[in-house]
Design a protein around this motif. Structure first.
Motif, mmCIF file in Angstrom:
data_model
loop_
_atom_site.group_PDB
_atom_site.id
_atom_site.type_symbol
_atom_site.label_atom_id
_atom_site.label_comp_id
_atom_site.label_asym_id
_atom_site.label_seq_id
_atom_site.Cartn_x
_atom_site.Cartn_y
_atom_site.Cartn_z
ATOM 1 N N ASP A 1 -60.338 -80.781 -1.613
ATOM 2 C CA ASP A 1 -58.900 -80.681 -1.930
ATOM 3 C C ASP A 1 -58.445 -79.275 -1.664
ATOM 4 O O ASP A 1 -57.391 -78.798 -1.366
ATOM 5 N N ARG A 2 -59.147 -78.205 -2.354
ATOM 6 C CA ARG A 2 -58.633 -76.979 -2.723
ATOM 7 C C ARG A 2 -59.008 -76.357 -0.986
ATOM 8 O O ARG A 2 -58.051 -75.397 -0.894
ATOM 9 N N LEU A 3 -59.848 -76.658 -0.471
ATOM 10 C CA LEU A 3 -59.887 -76.217 1.031
ATOM 11 C C LEU A 3 -58.773 -76.598 1.662
ATOM 12 O O LEU A 3 -58.345 -75.891 2.721
ATOM 13 N N LYS A 4 -58.752 -77.758 1.618
ATOM 14 C CA LYS A 4 -57.285 -78.260 2.481
ATOM 15 C C LYS A 4 -56.021 -77.658 2.061
ATOM 16 O O LYS A 4 -55.429 -77.218 3.061
ATOM 17 N N LEU A 5 -55.907 -77.016 0.794
ATOM 18 C CA LEU A 5 -54.857 -76.335 0.321
ATOM 19 C C LEU A 5 -54.847 -75.044 1.067
ATOM 20 O O LEU A 5 -53.909 -74.599 1.462
ATOM 21 N N PHE B 1 -67.637 -70.153 -5.214
ATOM 22 C CA PHE B 1 -66.418 -69.081 -5.053
ATOM 23 C C PHE B 1 -65.508 -69.460 -5.797
ATOM 24 O O PHE B 1 -65.182 -70.622 -6.584
ATOM 25 N N HIS B 2 -64.734 -68.370 -6.311
ATOM 26 C CA HIS B 2 -63.452 -68.528 -7.000
ATOM 27 C C HIS B 2 -62.350 -67.465 -6.265
ATOM 28 O O HIS B 2 -62.571 -66.433 -5.992
ATOM 29 N N HIS B 3 -61.690 -68.621 -5.401
ATOM 30 C CA HIS B 3 -60.670 -67.916 -4.480
ATOM 31 C C HIS B 3 -59.416 -67.632 -5.408
ATOM 32 O O HIS B 3 -59.061 -68.635 -6.247
ATOM 33 N N PRO B 4 -58.690 -66.513 -5.279
ATOM 34 C CA PRO B 4 -57.646 -66.171 -6.082
ATOM 35 C C PRO B 4 -56.415 -67.124 -5.859
ATOM 36 O O PRO B 4 -55.760 -67.145 -6.671
ATOM 37 N N GLU B 5 -56.358 -67.865 -4.866
ATOM 38 C CA GLU B 5 -55.169 -68.745 -4.424
ATOM 39 C C GLU B 5 -55.399 -70.192 -4.880
ATOM 40 O O GLU B 5 -54.456 -70.707 -5.337
ATOM 41 N N VAL B 6 -56.690 -70.711 -4.771
ATOM 42 C CA VAL B 6 -57.040 -71.993 -4.999
ATOM 43 C C VAL B 6 -57.968 -72.376 -5.871
ATOM 44 O O VAL B 6 -58.418 -73.564 -6.294
ATOM 45 N N ALA C 1 -52.723 -71.823 7.868
ATOM 46 C CA ALA C 1 -52.122 -72.100 9.128
ATOM 47 C C ALA C 1 -50.984 -71.040 9.524
ATOM 48 O O ALA C 1 -50.676 -70.976 10.687
ATOM 49 N N GLU C 2 -50.614 -70.078 8.478
ATOM 50 C CA GLU C 2 -49.670 -69.111 8.578
ATOM 51 C C GLU C 2 -50.374 -67.916 9.181
ATOM 52 O O GLU C 2 -49.533 -66.736 9.328
ATOM 53 N N LEU C 3 -51.850 -67.680 8.923
ATOM 54 C CA LEU C 3 -52.311 -66.380 9.326
ATOM 55 C C LEU C 3 -53.007 -66.286 10.685
ATOM 56 O O LEU C 3 -53.406 -67.443 11.123
ATOM 57 N N ALA D 1 -58.169 -66.831 5.544
ATOM 58 C CA ALA D 1 -57.564 -67.066 4.225
ATOM 59 C C ALA D 1 -58.439 -66.910 3.103
ATOM 60 O O ALA D 1 -58.447 -66.683 2.053
ATOM 61 N N PHE D 2 -59.782 -67.510 3.670
ATOM 62 C CA PHE D 2 -60.821 -67.589 2.367
ATOM 63 C C PHE D 2 -61.187 -66.071 2.000
ATOM 64 O O PHE D 2 -61.314 -65.982 0.966
ATOM 65 N N TYR D 3 -61.367 -65.333 2.863
ATOM 66 C CA TYR D 3 -62.128 -63.869 2.679
ATOM 67 C C TYR D 3 -60.888 -62.912 2.504
ATOM 68 O O TYR D 3 -61.391 -61.618 2.636
#
Length: 181
Positions: free
Chosen positions: A158-162, A120-125, A168-170, A31-33
């Motif tokens: 918190d953002r990592l938990k999100l 990092f700047h993740h596009p979703e979180v 969990a879906e991937l 999910a992160f990458y």
């Protein structure tokens, strides 16, 4: 190796080889990458992403620092096996397609980065600051296990938990069949 990655649930974990190929991840790493992995079906390469994909400038807020670290790590890998044809081809490709890579490669900075912190700047979180640790995979010379974790109680945690709830879906990512070019 994949079973070991799947057992790491509190952080991002992935295995990369000496060519900067991302070989496997745990679900949170997948999910992160996502900016690097995309829809899968290829072996994502951290160096190609860094220097050839404009999305890396968003993903890495400290892009210049990441670029320097990437090349310094590659220089260290080149010293381990100077006759590695696949590695030579990667350096040639990056040198012809990226002025920044060519300049940094010419500086001959050689370092490893076993532990520290990265932003990092993740596009979703959004923005996350993570501690990292690099562990050598002794059974497979040239491969390393990278683990990123967030300090408990921080916005990054918190953002990592999100992101973990999205992960969990991937499915976990395993080696693809193409070269990621």
């Amino acid at each position: 190796m994949q079973w070991a990655l799947d057992s790491i649930t509190e952080g991002i974990a992935f295995v990369r080889d000496s060519h900067q190929n991302l070989l496997a991840t745990n679900p949170l790493g997948r999910a992160f990458y996502t900016p690097l992995i995309g829809d899968g079906g290829r072996i994502p390469n951290l160096a190609r992403f860094q220097f050839l994909d404009p999305a890396s400038r968003d993903f890495y807020p400290d892009w210049d620092l990441f670029a320097q670290m990437c090349v310094a790590i590659m220089r260290a890998e080149a010293a381990r096996d100077p006759h590695d044809r696949v590695f030579q081809d990667l350096v040639g490709e990056l040198s012809t397609r990226s002025d920044t890579f060519r300049r940094l490669w010419g500086a001959h900075d050689v370092r490893t980065h076993g532990a520290g912190t990265k932003r990092f700047h993740h596009p979703e979180v959004g923005e996350v600051t993570l501690a990292y640790e690099e562990l050598a995979v002794t059974a497979e010379p040239g491969q390393v296990l990278m683990v990123y974790t967030a300090e408990p109680g921080t916005p990054s945690a918190d953002r990592l938990k999100l992101l973990a709830s999205l992960a969990a879906e991937l499915p976990a990512y395993a080696v693809g069949t193409s070269t990621g070019r």
